[in-house]
Write an enzyme that holds these catalytic residues in place. Structure first.
Site, PDB file in Angstrom:
ATOM      1  N   HIS A  40      31.742  49.222  24.773  1.00 44.18           N
ATOM      2  CA  HIS A  40      31.108  49.213  26.093  1.00 44.18           C
ATOM      3  C   HIS A  40      31.786  50.246  27.003  1.00 44.18           C
ATOM      4  O   HIS A  40      32.998  50.224  27.154  1.00 44.18           O
ATOM      5  CB  HIS A  40      31.226  47.824  26.736  1.00 44.18           C
ATOM      6  CG  HIS A  40      30.270  46.827  26.159  1.00 44.18           C
ATOM      7  ND1 HIS A  40      29.831  45.730  26.854  1.00 44.18           N
ATOM      8  CD2 HIS A  40      29.643  46.781  24.970  1.00 44.18           C
ATOM      9  CE1 HIS A  40      28.981  45.029  26.096  1.00 44.18           C
ATOM     10  NE2 HIS A  40      28.863  45.654  24.947  1.00 44.18           N
TER      11      HIS A  40
ATOM     12  N   TYR B  64      28.406  40.893  35.909  1.00 36.85           N
ATOM     13  CA  TYR B  64      29.168  39.984  36.769  1.00 36.85           C
ATOM     14  C   TYR B  64      28.347  39.799  38.042  1.00 36.85           C
ATOM     15  O   TYR B  64      28.089  40.773  38.753  1.00 36.85           O
ATOM     16  CB  TYR B  64      30.528  40.574  37.129  1.00 36.85           C
ATOM     17  CG  TYR B  64      31.513  40.624  35.964  1.00 36.85           C
ATOM     18  CD1 TYR B  64      32.448  39.619  35.784  1.00 36.85           C
ATOM     19  CD2 TYR B  64      31.507  41.677  35.060  1.00 36.85           C
ATOM     20  CE1 TYR B  64      33.363  39.646  34.727  1.00 36.85           C
ATOM     21  CE2 TYR B  64      32.410  41.716  33.998  1.00 36.85           C
ATOM     22  CZ  TYR B  64      33.327  40.704  33.838  1.00 36.85           C
ATOM     23  OH  TYR B  64      34.224  40.736  32.797  1.00 36.85           O
TER      24      TYR B  64
ATOM     25  N   PRO C 253      39.691  33.822  34.036  1.00 42.59           N
ATOM     26  CA  PRO C 253      39.035  34.646  33.011  1.00 42.59           C
ATOM     27  C   PRO C 253      38.271  35.853  33.537  1.00 42.59           C
ATOM     28  O   PRO C 253      37.877  36.709  32.745  1.00 42.59           O
ATOM     29  CB  PRO C 253      38.070  33.663  32.334  1.00 42.59           C
ATOM     30  CG  PRO C 253      37.839  32.589  33.336  1.00 42.59           C
ATOM     31  CD  PRO C 253      39.095  32.487  34.145  1.00 42.59           C
TER      32      PRO C 253
ATOM     33  N   LYS D 170      41.357  39.281  30.780  1.00 39.55           N
ATOM     34  CA  LYS D 170      42.661  39.891  30.511  1.00 39.55           C
ATOM     35  C   LYS D 170      43.571  39.029  29.625  1.00 39.55           C
ATOM     36  O   LYS D 170      44.596  39.511  29.124  1.00 39.55           O
ATOM     37  CB  LYS D 170      43.397  40.173  31.839  1.00 39.55           C
ATOM     38  CG  LYS D 170      42.750  41.262  32.658  1.00 39.55           C
ATOM     39  CD  LYS D 170      43.061  42.634  32.082  1.00 39.55           C
ATOM     40  CE  LYS D 170      42.170  43.718  32.612  1.00 39.55           C
ATOM     41  NZ  LYS D 170      41.388  44.402  31.612  1.00 39.55           N
TER      42      LYS D 170
ATOM     43  N   TYR E 113      40.009  47.286  35.087  1.00 44.77           N
ATOM     44  CA  TYR E 113      39.159  46.522  34.167  1.00 44.77           C
ATOM     45  C   TYR E 113      39.335  47.033  32.740  1.00 44.77           C
ATOM     46  O   TYR E 113      39.439  46.245  31.788  1.00 44.77           O
ATOM     47  CB  TYR E 113      37.691  46.636  34.611  1.00 44.77           C
ATOM     48  CG  TYR E 113      36.754  45.741  33.838  1.00 44.77           C
ATOM     49  CD1 TYR E 113      36.585  44.409  34.201  1.00 44.77           C
ATOM     50  CD2 TYR E 113      36.046  46.218  32.747  1.00 44.77           C
ATOM     51  CE1 TYR E 113      35.734  43.577  33.481  1.00 44.77           C
ATOM     52  CE2 TYR E 113      35.193  45.394  32.020  1.00 44.77           C
ATOM     53  CZ  TYR E 113      35.048  44.072  32.405  1.00 44.77           C
ATOM     54  OH  TYR E 113      34.207  43.246  31.678  1.00 44.77           O
TER      55      TYR E 113
END
Ligand code: APR
Ligand code: PHB
Length: 394
Positions: free
Chosen positions: A72, A201, A293, A297, A385
């Site tokens: 991704h 998200y 979560p 990570k 991220y």
């Protein structure tokens, strides 16, 4: 039994450590409370940073991950009904993430361990750790009604948040930092195609939602729910209905639903133990720290603890130096606090906090608006991220 390293806990951290030590010719045993199937039945996030991918390769278990893992280069943030893509790959100069379930990571490590003929003691009960303040630590456990003892040079506490190792460290030597969030994540796994090729998200007026995936035919979705909710209160239909309401019209129309194959509620917690070394016992992974979560990570942090620990132990045996061991805790904690900070911040950005009032909501919206319209803002999100490099700040 006598080994160089006794690893307590056979989750991903314990298994990765076992494999890295094996590759270096260091003799280790894994002592696990549950059965292998039980360990594989736990559904956790599955987004691997490059450092984690590299470690799987270093451990010699990367083949299936490279074949089946999904690369991704970005993800979507949804707020005020609109989706905005964070082009991670562009913003970080070409870095990506790999979507590959933690179950698969653990399975590959377990298979490699079995193929190499290495010992894992499953269903070990009443595990206790002793004398780690001396050069001759011991681990005791019971199995099939008998008590067994393992003598070792080092104990690796890879036994998760509820494990015995952290609990056995002297209280006066330990400091714990903790934050509990006022909501949980209700998660569903289903054999349905993911709603989108990348993760979404979503910060919606009804609460946070996450659209994730395990493969082109298996999806993982989450909803922010009150801590008082019980999983039995949520039928599959109620879950899908609520998820639809938290998505944008395009995703809502595209969402394919189906029966859940797993459904659970997890609380959200930030937690760090300092230090992570007590004489000849080291903590690694969830035994030492928990992140909420959001941002996935947890597994990546566990993997980098294990990288530092295996390097330190290899240095000890091969180069006869304790420098790595002495640095272990400090080195890990720097990385951990950065990821803790990001996970806490990303949680705050994407969830709803009615207790912060209308002004809190406005601040959140302004921050989201800033982040996605500012190159610097978006890059900061992407850089964290995707995962900061192992040598960050050194
Ligand atoms: N004795 C032996 N084994 C134990 C004991 C004990 N007293 N207590 C716990 N264990 C085992 C658990 O059964 C589990 O298999 O230790 C293992 C710990 O595994 P995890 O909880 O998966 O922790 P870790 O290997 O550090 O992996 C971190 O888990 O929570 C996620 O997001 C996190 O992905 C990250 C990963
Ligand atoms: C998951 O796929 O389970 C997942 C993905 C991303 C997250 C958290 C969980 O941030």
């Amino acid at each position: 039994m006598r080994v160089q390293v006794a690893i307590v806990g056979g989750g991903p951290a314990g298994h990765l450590l076992g494999q890295l030590l094996y590759k270096a010719g260091i003799d280790a045993v894994i002592i696990e409370r549950q059965t292998g199937d039980y360990v594989l039945g736990r559904i956790r996030a599955g987004v691997l940073e490059q450092v984690c991918i590299d470690l799987m390769d270093e451990a010699g278990v990367g083949k299936r991950m490279h074949a089946e893992g999904l690369v991704h280069g970005g993800f979507d943030m949804l707020f005020k009904g609109e989706r905005h893509r964070i082009d991670m790959n562009r913003l970080t100069g070409g870095k990506n993430l790999m979507v590959y379930g933690q179950t698969e990571v653990t399975r590959d490590l377990m298979d490699a361990r079995k193929a190499a003929g290495l010992t894992t003691i499953y269903e070990a009960s009443n595990v206790t750790v002793h004398d780690f303040d001396t050069a001759k630590p011991r681990v005791r456990y019971e199995k099939d009604g008998q008590t067994h003892e393992i003598e070792c040079d080092f104990i690796a506490g890879c036994d998760g948040f509820h494990g015995v190792c952290r609990a056995s460290a002297p209280r006066s030597a330990i400091r714990e930092y903790e934050k509990i969030y006022p909501f949980g994540w209700l998660g569903i796994l289903s054999n349905t195609p993911p709603v989108h090729e990348e993760l979404i998200y979503a910060n919606s007026p009804r609460g946070f939602a996450l659209c994730s995936q395990r493969s082109p035919t298996r999806s993982r979705y989450y909803l922010q729910v009150p801590l008082t909710d019980k999983v039995e209160d949520w039928s599959d239909e109620a879950f899908w209905q609520e998820l639809r309401l938290r998505l944008d019209p395009e995703a809502r129309a595209k969402l394919v639903t189906g029966p859940s194959i797993e459904k659970s509620i997890a609380p959200l917690r930030s937690f760090v133990t300092e230090p992570m070394r007590f004489g000849r016992m080291f903590l690694a992974g969830d035994a030492a720290h928990i992140v909420p979560p959001t941002g996935a990570k947890g597994l990546n942090l566990a993997a980098t603890d294990v990288k530092y620990l295996s390097s330190a132990l290899i240095e000890f045996y091969q180069d006869k130096t304790e420098a790595g061991i002495d640095n272990y805790s400090e080195r890990c904690l720097r990385r951990i606090w950065r990821a803790e900070r990001f996970s806490w911040w990303f949680t705050g950005l994407m969830h709803r906090f009615p207790e912060n009032g209308e002004i809190g909501q406005k601040f959140q919206e302004a921050e989201l608006d800033y982040l996605i319209h500012s190159e610097a803002g978006a890059r900061s999100v992407a850089e964290n991220y995707v995962g900061l490099p192992l040598n960050f700040g050194e």
